[in-house]
Structures are given as structure tokens and as C-alpha cells.
Design a protein around this motif. Structure first.
Motif, PDB file in Angstrom:
ATOM      1  N   UNK A  47       5.007   3.969 109.283  1.00  0.00           N
ATOM      2  CA  UNK A  47       5.271   3.052 108.179  1.00  0.00           C
ATOM      3  C   UNK A  47       3.983   2.612 107.484  1.00  0.00           C
ATOM      4  N   UNK A  48       3.021   2.105 108.247  1.00  0.00           N
ATOM      5  CA  UNK A  48       1.784   1.610 107.644  1.00  0.00           C
ATOM      6  C   UNK A  48       0.973   2.711 106.972  1.00  0.00           C
ATOM      7  N   UNK A  49       0.746   3.868 107.635  1.00  0.00           N
ATOM      8  CA  UNK A  49      -0.015   4.931 106.956  1.00  0.00           C
ATOM      9  C   UNK A  49       0.668   5.404 105.681  1.00  0.00           C
ATOM     10  N   UNK A  50       2.002   5.539 105.738  1.00  0.00           N
ATOM     11  CA  UNK A  50       2.720   5.985 104.548  1.00  0.00           C
ATOM     12  C   UNK A  50       2.495   5.018 103.398  1.00  0.00           C
ATOM     13  N   UNK A  51       2.575   3.725 103.677  1.00  0.00           N
ATOM     14  CA  UNK A  51       2.386   2.719 102.626  1.00  0.00           C
ATOM     15  C   UNK A  51       0.971   2.755 102.080  1.00  0.00           C
ATOM     16  N   UNK A  52      -0.023   2.791 102.972  1.00  0.00           N
ATOM     17  CA  UNK A  52      -1.421   2.779 102.533  1.00  0.00           C
ATOM     18  C   UNK A  52      -1.762   4.021 101.723  1.00  0.00           C
ATOM     19  N   UNK A  53      -1.314   5.180 102.195  1.00  0.00           N
ATOM     20  CA  UNK A  53      -1.643   6.414 101.491  1.00  0.00           C
ATOM     21  C   UNK A  53      -0.877   6.519 100.179  1.00  0.00           C
ATOM     22  N   UNK A  54       0.326   5.952 100.154  1.00  0.00           N
ATOM     23  CA  UNK A  54       1.092   5.922  98.913  1.00  0.00           C
ATOM     24  C   UNK A  54       0.329   5.152  97.836  1.00  0.00           C
ATOM     25  N   UNK A  55      -0.250   4.024  98.228  1.00  0.00           N
ATOM     26  CA  UNK A  55      -1.054   3.251  97.280  1.00  0.00           C
ATOM     27  C   UNK A  55      -2.313   4.018  96.874  1.00  0.00           C
ATOM     28  N   UNK A  56      -2.950   4.681  97.843  1.00  0.00           N
ATOM     29  CA  UNK A  56      -4.187   5.406  97.544  1.00  0.00           C
ATOM     30  C   UNK A  56      -3.934   6.596  96.632  1.00  0.00           C
ATOM     31  N   UNK A  57      -2.797   7.278  96.813  1.00  0.00           N
ATOM     32  CA  UNK A  57      -2.495   8.479  96.043  1.00  0.00           C
ATOM     33  C   UNK A  57      -2.370   8.194  94.551  1.00  0.00           C
ATOM     34  N   UNK A  58      -2.116   6.946  94.196  1.00  0.00           N
ATOM     35  CA  UNK A  58      -1.996   6.601  92.789  1.00  0.00           C
ATOM     36  C   UNK A  58      -3.355   6.559  92.101  1.00  0.00           C
ATOM     37  N   UNK A  59      -4.430   6.468  92.870  1.00  0.00           N
ATOM     38  CA  UNK A  59      -5.748   6.256  92.270  1.00  0.00           C
ATOM     39  C   UNK A  59      -6.810   7.232  92.752  1.00  0.00           C
ATOM     40  N   UNK A  60      -6.480   8.082  93.704  1.00  0.00           N
ATOM     41  CA  UNK A  60      -7.492   8.925  94.324  1.00  0.00           C
ATOM     42  C   UNK A  60      -7.292  10.382  93.926  1.00  0.00           C
ATOM     43  N   UNK A  61      -8.361  11.092  93.532  1.00  0.00           N
ATOM     44  CA  UNK A  61      -8.234  12.516  93.202  1.00  0.00           C
ATOM     45  C   UNK A  61      -7.714  13.315  94.386  1.00  0.00           C
ATOM     46  N   UNK A  62      -6.957  14.341  94.089  1.00  0.00           N
ATOM     47  CA  UNK A  62      -6.360  15.161  95.138  1.00  0.00           C
ATOM     48  C   UNK A  62      -7.407  15.749  96.071  1.00  0.00           C
ATOM     49  N   UNK A  63      -8.517  16.218  95.511  1.00  0.00           N
ATOM     50  CA  UNK A  63      -9.539  16.854  96.342  1.00  0.00           C
ATOM     51  C   UNK A  63     -10.142  15.868  97.325  1.00  0.00           C
ATOM     52  N   UNK A  64     -10.408  14.651  96.882  1.00  0.00           N
ATOM     53  CA  UNK A  64     -10.980  13.626  97.763  1.00  0.00           C
ATOM     54  C   UNK A  64     -10.008  13.291  98.883  1.00  0.00           C
ATOM     55  N   UNK A  65      -8.756  13.130  98.522  1.00  0.00           N
ATOM     56  CA  UNK A  65      -7.738  12.794  99.527  1.00  0.00           C
ATOM     57  C   UNK A  65      -7.640  13.886 100.588  1.00  0.00           C
ATOM     58  N   UNK A  66      -7.573  15.133 100.154  1.00  0.00           N
ATOM     59  CA  UNK A  66      -7.411  16.244 101.093  1.00  0.00           C
ATOM     60  C   UNK A  66      -8.612  16.366 102.023  1.00  0.00           C
ATOM     61  N   UNK A  67      -9.811  16.198 101.484  1.00  0.00           N
ATOM     62  CA  UNK A  67     -11.012  16.296 102.318  1.00  0.00           C
ATOM     63  C   UNK A  67     -11.037  15.192 103.358  1.00  0.00           C
ATOM     64  N   UNK A  68     -10.662  13.978 102.943  1.00  0.00           N
ATOM     65  CA  UNK A  68     -10.642  12.870 103.889  1.00  0.00           C
ATOM     66  C   UNK A  68      -9.635  13.123 105.014  1.00  0.00           C
TER      67      UNK A  68
END
Length: 343
Positions: free
Chosen positions: A230-251
């Protein structure tokens, strides 16, 4: 739910590069929550068993997602339901095999071996020669995890479970993309989580019986569900709105390292030099595959779109989380990232 990635990135990061620390922090927090939730799950296994803790995690996560998403169940075709059921089966298999693995081998090596599934999917799907380099690095990491061959330092059954979880993770990625195209928002995820929970309920009852309803076990199971789903899904959902795909995938490629740290701090699982180097090689291979795919995507696309539930039909999906068990996507012409973790 879709927003223009470049526009949202500018809004979220008026200070340029430093402005990205907000969504980056959210992704890191999600990854830490996932892996420390997994470490807590391992500590609970003597009380509830591996299958029992998976049952509790899936059940609590399904309950929360159904309450939050409130998905409709009418108006879908037989093919739609077949897809979401297959997604749930993959989710159940991924979780069950992974938890059986961490019951036998340390978390760092387990997550490292599991990541090989999505990594192999990415390498094979991209069909680029440079990915042979990343595959070679990953194989070197596997060789080192075996102490130079044979996996003599790790329980072979635990290794087999981890590799099986990797296969199911790759399957999960494929069906998460199909589910995202057929169901709006996170409705497909919520329904698939219910399927997974129902499938695991008899297994958990057979292994753990009335242990599952003990107050302390229920509380810990709920904590694992919140921390790992639940918590990771919520946090990453918020991050995905503002973070480039490449940065997210590398992290997300750093998950094996976070798992190793969680295993050390919570479970006192120290890594040997070979294991640490092996994890580093697999992380490097995952990052390399991500960067290769991002470069390929930039050559073909004119703009990115961030979407919570969907992916392009020909997308190459890369691993994100080690244990989240959810299916958000970053959707671009060639670089969507499926969140799995389904651990």
C-alpha cells in the motif's frame, strides 16, 4: 490518469535539478518501505509460515485496494476477466515463490536472483547487441553468487525459488501491461490482488491454520501489507507524476542493494565480498539495460506521458520494485516501467 511528463516535471522542479529531489525521495522511501517490509515478513515467518504471511499480505492489500479503488465489476468481456485472473495468478506465484526463497537465503541474493527475470525480459525484447553486455554482467553476478559456481554457499532450493519468482515477475510485467490496457486506473490491480489473495487463502490456512488469526500475527501481517504494497504504491504513484521514466527505472534497479541493507539491519544477514560484488554487477546490468532502452526510446518519441495504468503494446517493461505488488506504469513510446514487486 495521464499528465505530460515534461510539463509536470517543470512544475514540480522549478529549481532545476535540485527540484527533482522531491519525487526521488518518494521513490527511495517506497523502495525502503518495500524491502524493510520484506525483512519484517521474514521475521514473522516462524510465527505464521511463509505461505501464511503471503496470505495475510495479499488479503490486507486486496482489502485496502478494493476500498480505495472501488473497481466496477460489470461491463468487462471474458477476455478482460481472463487477463486479470492471469495477472492475479502471476502475482500470487511471484509473491509465494519469493517468500519461500527469503525463508531460505538472505534477502540481498534473493532479490538479485529475482531481478534476473525482468532483466532477461528486457534484454530479449529489445533485440539490441549492446544488451549482450548487460546480460554478460548479470551472468557474472550469478556466477559470483554461487561462490564461483555451483551455488554452494546458498541453499539450492532457495535459489530455485528466487529464480522461479523472477520468471513469475516477468510474467507479472507482461500481464500488468495487458491489464492496464483493459481496466481503468488501478481497477485491474485491485481485482488481480483479490484473485491472488483468494488463491493463497487455502495454502495459508493449510500451513498456518489458526495462527493466522492471532492478534500479533494479524497486526504484523497488516504492517507487511502496508509497507510492501500500500505505502510503496502510493509513494511511487505520486512520484510517477513528476519523475522522468529513465530516472525512475534506474532508481528501481537499486532494489537488490536496498534489500541487502534491510536484511543486514533487520535480520543480521551479512554479505560476503562475492555476494556484494555479485549484487553490484546485477545492479549495473539492470541500469545499463534501462539506459539502453531509454536511449532507444528517445530516438523514436517526441514526448513522454506518465500514466498510472497502461503501457504501449510493444513496450519493453523493466523492473521497478522488489516487493511492492502493484502495477503502475510510466508510459512513453518506448520506455514504460512496470512496477512489480509484487513481493
Amino acid at each position: 490518469m495521464a499528465v505530460d511528463a515534461s510539463r509536470s516535471g517543470q512544475e514540480a522542479a522549478p529549481g532545476g535539478r535540485w527540484g527533482a529531489l522531491g519525487p526521488v525521495g518518494l521513490v527511495l522511501a517506497g523502495g525502503i518501505s518495500v524491502q524493510f517490509g520484506g525483512a519484517i515478513a521474514v521475521s514473522v515467518m516462524p510465527k505464521a509460515g511463509a505461505l501464511g504471511i503471503v496470505t495475510l499480505r495479499l488479503a490486507f492489500a486486496a482489502l485496502v485496494l478494493m476500498i480505495v479503488c472501488r473497481p466496477r465489476v460489470r461491463g468487462y468481456s471474458r477476455a478482460d476477466w481472463g487477463t486479470v485472473v492471469a495477472f492475479g495468478v502471476a502475482m500470487a506465484g511471484m509473491n509465494g515463490l519469493f517468500y519461500q526463497s527469503v525463508a531460505r537465503i538472505p534477502m540481498g541474493p534473493a532479490v538479485t536472483l529475482e531481478v534476473l527475470g525482468p532483466l532477461a525480459l528486457s534484454v530479449f525484447a529489445s533485440r539490441r547487441a549492446v544488451n549482450l553486455v548487460w546480460a554478460g554482467l548479470a551472468l557474472c553476478g550469478v556466477f559470483l553468487l554461487g561462490g564461483g559456481g555451483g551455488f554452494s554457499g546458498l541453499d539450492p532450493v532457495g535459489v530455485a525459488y528466487a529464480l522461479g519468482a523472477g520468471v513469475m515477475w516477468a510474467t507479472y510485467i507482461l500481464f500488468s501491461a495487458r491489464t492496464g490496457r483493459r481496466f481503468p486506473q488501478a481497477d485491474g490491480l485491485a481485482l488481480a490482488m483479490v484473485v491472488a489473495a483468494v488463491l493463497f487463502l487455502p495454502l495459508g490456512l493449510v500451513e498456518s491454520g489458526d495462527k493466522l488469526v492471532r492478534p500479533e500475527v494479524l497486526a504484523l501481517g497488516a504492517a507487511v501489507a502496508v509497507m510492501s504494497s500500500v505505502l510503496p504504491y502510493t509513494l511511487e504513484l505520486l512520484a510517477l507524476r513528476r519523475l522522468p521514466a529513465s530516472t525512475f527505472a534506474i532508481m528501481m534497479s537499486l532494489e537488490p542493494a536496498i534489500a541487502a541493507i534491510a536484511g543486514f539491519l533487520v535480520l543480521n544477514q551479512a554479505l560476503s565480498v562475492n555476494e556484494a560484488l555479485a549484487i553490484s554487477l546485477v545492479i549495473a546490468a539492470s541500469m545499463g539495460a534501462v539506459r539502453t532502452q531509454v536511449g532507444r526510446g528517445k530516438a523514436r518519441k517526441s514526448g513522454d506521458v506518465v500514466s498510472v495504468s497502461g503501457a504501449t503494446p510493444d513496450a519493453v517493461l523493466l523492473p521497478t520494485e522488489g516487493a511492492a505488488g502493484h502495477a503502475g506504469h510510466i508510459k512513453g513510446a518506448e520506455e514504460p516501467v512496470s512496477e512489480t514487486s509484487g513481493k
